[in-house]
Design a protein around this motif. Sequence first.
Motif, PDB file in Angstrom:
ATOM      1  N   SER A   2      11.467-113.351  17.678  1.00  0.00           N
ATOM      2  CA  SER A   2      10.076-114.027  17.186  1.00  0.00           C
ATOM      3  C   SER A   2       9.627-113.367  18.568  1.00  0.00           C
ATOM      4  N   GLU A   3       8.646-113.526  18.798  1.00  0.00           N
ATOM      5  CA  GLU A   3       7.718-112.837  20.152  1.00  0.00           C
ATOM      6  C   GLU A   3       7.860-113.426  21.013  1.00  0.00           C
ATOM      7  N   THR A   4       8.250-114.157  21.351  1.00  0.00           N
ATOM      8  CA  THR A   4       8.418-115.851  22.362  1.00  0.00           C
ATOM      9  C   THR A   4       9.416-115.487  22.770  1.00  0.00           C
ATOM     10  N   GLU A   5      11.053-114.894  22.107  1.00  0.00           N
ATOM     11  CA  GLU A   5      12.289-114.652  22.610  1.00  0.00           C
ATOM     12  C   GLU A   5      11.994-113.206  23.542  1.00  0.00           C
ATOM     13  N   ILE A   6      12.643-113.353  24.584  1.00  0.00           N
ATOM     14  CA  ILE A   6      12.761-113.058  25.826  1.00  0.00           C
ATOM     15  C   ILE A   6      14.760-111.872  26.116  1.00  0.00           C
ATOM     16  N   PRO A   7      14.195-110.987  25.131  1.00  0.00           N
ATOM     17  CA  PRO A   7      15.820-110.307  25.104  1.00  0.00           C
ATOM     18  C   PRO A   7      16.716-109.950  26.076  1.00  0.00           C
ATOM     19  N   SER A  10      15.795-108.235  30.009  1.00  0.00           N
ATOM     20  CA  SER A  10      14.567-108.299  29.904  1.00  0.00           C
ATOM     21  C   SER A  10      13.829-109.164  30.860  1.00  0.00           C
ATOM     22  N   TYR A  11      13.049-108.995  31.010  1.00  0.00           N
ATOM     23  CA  TYR A  11      12.750-111.279  31.547  1.00  0.00           C
ATOM     24  C   TYR A  11      10.643-111.031  31.400  1.00  0.00           C
ATOM     25  N   ALA A  12      10.290-111.988  31.673  1.00  0.00           N
ATOM     26  CA  ALA A  12       8.837-112.696  31.237  1.00  0.00           C
ATOM     27  C   ALA A  12       8.444-112.474  32.684  1.00  0.00           C
ATOM     28  N   ARG A  53       0.370-114.792  25.811  1.00  0.00           N
ATOM     29  CA  ARG A  53       1.926-114.820  25.736  1.00  0.00           C
ATOM     30  C   ARG A  53       2.037-114.159  27.570  1.00  0.00           C
ATOM     31  N   GLU A  54       3.253-114.148  27.925  1.00  0.00           N
ATOM     32  CA  GLU A  54       4.393-113.882  28.070  1.00  0.00           C
ATOM     33  C   GLU A  54       4.266-111.858  28.416  1.00  0.00           C
ATOM     34  N   GLY A  74      19.310 -93.199  28.451  1.00  0.00           N
ATOM     35  CA  GLY A  74      18.141 -93.891  28.639  1.00  0.00           C
ATOM     36  C   GLY A  74      18.197 -96.202  28.489  1.00  0.00           C
ATOM     37  N   THR A  75      16.942 -96.186  27.911  1.00  0.00           N
ATOM     38  CA  THR A  75      17.190 -97.390  27.798  1.00  0.00           C
ATOM     39  C   THR A  75      16.160 -97.894  26.796  1.00  0.00           C
ATOM     40  N   TYR A  76      16.984 -99.175  26.566  1.00  0.00           N
ATOM     41  CA  TYR A  76      15.936 -99.516  25.312  1.00  0.00           C
ATOM     42  C   TYR A  76      16.052-100.668  25.102  1.00  0.00           C
ATOM     43  N   ARG A  77      15.777-101.357  26.377  1.00  0.00           N
ATOM     44  CA  ARG A  77      15.061-102.400  26.424  1.00  0.00           C
ATOM     45  C   ARG A  77      13.715-103.046  26.384  1.00  0.00           C
ATOM     46  N   LYS A  78      13.592-103.609  25.946  1.00  0.00           N
ATOM     47  CA  LYS A  78      12.124-104.439  25.716  1.00  0.00           C
ATOM     48  C   LYS A  78      11.069-103.633  26.593  1.00  0.00           C
TER      49      LYS A  78
END
Length: 102
Positions: A2-7, A10-12, A53-54, A74-78
Amino acid sequence: MSETEIPKGSYAAGRRVKLPAGAEAPYVVFVNGVQQAEGEDYHVRAGEIVFTREIVKEKVGTGRWLAMYLGLFGTYRKNETIDLQFERDGRTELLSDLPVNS
């Protein structure tokens, strides 16, 4: 996810972006290149853009930064970037990857 989950990785980072000195409306706000809607996605208050939202940023430690710098991977994180188009002194300006505050 969901959009509110932090992968993982990553961080808010927060919900606020300070408007640049002298910036005037109309404001056009983008998150990762996607235009946001005032009132739905953000509000303008007291010299800031306040998101509903964050905003999520990537954690980049020394080892990961070095590996990216050396071109190992590279990087593939949000990692969300905030861009802002606005008027200043009668001219349209665009700033990219603005810092996000809590």
